[in-house]
Design an enzyme around this catalytic site. Structure first.
Site, mmCIF file in Angstrom:
data_model
loop_
_atom_site.group_PDB
_atom_site.id
_atom_site.type_symbol
_atom_site.label_atom_id
_atom_site.label_comp_id
_atom_site.label_asym_id
_atom_site.label_seq_id
_atom_site.Cartn_x
_atom_site.Cartn_y
_atom_site.Cartn_z
ATOM 1 N N SER A 143 48.516 -41.983 -35.468
ATOM 2 C CA SER A 143 49.005 -40.857 -36.263
ATOM 3 C C SER A 143 49.568 -41.363 -37.596
ATOM 4 O O SER A 143 48.849 -41.993 -38.366
ATOM 5 C CB SER A 143 50.051 -40.077 -35.451
ATOM 6 N N ASP A 297 42.663 -31.453 -32.767
ATOM 7 C CA ASP A 297 43.670 -32.167 -33.545
ATOM 8 C C ASP A 297 43.499 -31.821 -35.017
ATOM 9 O O ASP A 297 42.382 -31.927 -35.552
ATOM 10 C CB ASP A 297 43.498 -33.679 -33.317
ATOM 11 N N HIS A 327 45.793 -34.299 -30.128
ATOM 12 C CA HIS A 327 46.563 -35.302 -30.865
ATOM 13 C C HIS A 327 47.594 -35.969 -29.955
ATOM 14 O O HIS A 327 48.321 -35.308 -29.219
ATOM 15 C CB HIS A 327 47.281 -34.661 -32.059
#
Length: 357
Positions: A143, A297, A327
């Protein structure tokens, strides 16, 4: 978090940060790995060293955790667990970095912290101290940490003081650009769990400032000034996304925003924050790359576009797209949040590392 923020009791991110606190575990060594909290170049890191006798020089990974540049910690249980497994199963030294977070610290502080650690670790004397093979070191992150890993890999290419070349970069559902926050993945996953569009916009804006003007402009996708419009060529999803991801979405390009915001907060136009803005001449020098993207995501298209651009630049890329994942899925490998999809993604990632690092 929203209520406390509105009432002026606590910043929105301070409320969310409680999640981190509940997940923290102490640096505890076991029969396989020695775990310590220390500092590299005055930046806190959690260091994982295999305990078995080395059969030769070891692999190494410098890891950057996720959390939107505002949350997260190397000591969170999922990150600690993954770092232990990587260290033990790959016989690797793992340096997991606790960079400073927003809102107290804004871009480029987070980048500078992780870059400082990486540059320190890549020194010949440090690699030698830990028995690391200088030809088998990678940067990695998930991320926001994937964002930082991509930015670090790019910056190292232009640093004459760094002689060690990365063997690989591994980017797990990375955030890679802050120019177009209305990509098909942002639209398709606007309200999906863990990372809805509104939260990702908040993370991006807080990375640079708490000024609500930037957050509101990003939310309406009107934050890039007309004079920076040439940068959209690097994030033109109509070129880089496959048809099944473009679906019925039509590309029109974002509307021009207020030039004043970009002058006050130029970070979102900086490749150190948006690695997708790097030109092809820079990209072609990058090491072999592993990119994980998840269908459900908002950041899916960032990773897909980067994989496409790297391939076009001649970089060897393994792009693993998980059509049934969301995600952050890889961290769900511990009870009580123990999901089969998390184990599958982590095992595929480990297999790649064993073959390519």
């Amino acid at each position: 978090s929203e209520a406390a923020d509105l009432l002026g009791l606590a910043h929105y991110m301070e409320g969310l940060r409680l999640i981190t606190v509940f997940e923290l575990v102490a640096p505890t060594s076991d029969e396989n790995v020695t775990v310590t909290d220390t500092e590299f170049n005055n930046v806190p890191v959690r260091l994982y060293l295999p305990r078995r006798a080395p059969g030769g020089l070891r692999r190494a990974m410098v890891y950057f955790h996720g959390g939107g540049w505002c949350l997260g910690d190397a000591g969170m249980q999922p990150y600690d667990h993954m770092s232990r497994r990587i260290s033990n199963e790959l016989d690797a030294v793992v340096v997991s970095v606790n960079y400073r977070l927003a809102p107290p610290h804004r871009f480029p502080v987070q980048f500078e912290d992780v870059y400082s650690v990486t540059k320190f670790f890549l020194q010949s004397k440090v690699l030698s101290q830990y028995g690391v093979d200088p030809a088998r070191v990678c940067v990695a992150g998930d991320s926001a940490g994937g964002n930082l890993a991509a930015a670090v890999a790019q910056q190292l290419l232009e640093d004459p003081e760094v002689k060690t070349k990365l063997k690989a970069q591994t980017l797990l559902y990375p955030a890679l650009q802050a120019l177009d926050l209305n990509l098909p993945s942002y639209r398709d996953n606007d309200d999906k769990p863990l990372l809805p569009r509104s939260l990702m916009v908040r993370f991006w804006s807080e990375y640079f400032t708490s000024d609500p003007a930037l957050r509101e402009a990003m939310a309406s996708n009107r934050h890039v000034p007309a004079e920076s419009g040439h940068l959209f060529q690097f994030v033109n999803w109509s070129r880089w996304l496959p048809a099944e991801m473009r679906k019925a979405h039509a590309y029109g390009g974002p509307a021009a925003g207020d030039a004043g915001l970009a002058q006050k907060y130029p970070g979102f136009l900086d490749p150190r924050a948006s690695p997708l803005l790097a030109d092809d001449a820079r990209l072609r020098l990058l090491p072999p790359t592993y990119i994980l993207t998840c269908e459900h995501d908002v950041l899916r298209d960032d990773g897909v576009m980067y994989a496409g651009r790297l391939r076009a630049a001649g970089v060897p890329v393994t792009h693993h797209h998980a059509k049934d994942a969301f995600h952050g899925a890889m961290i769900f490998i511990l009870r009580p949040l123990d999901l089969a999809v998390g184990h599958r993604l982590f095992n595929a990632y480990m297999d790649w590392l064993k073959e390519n690092l």
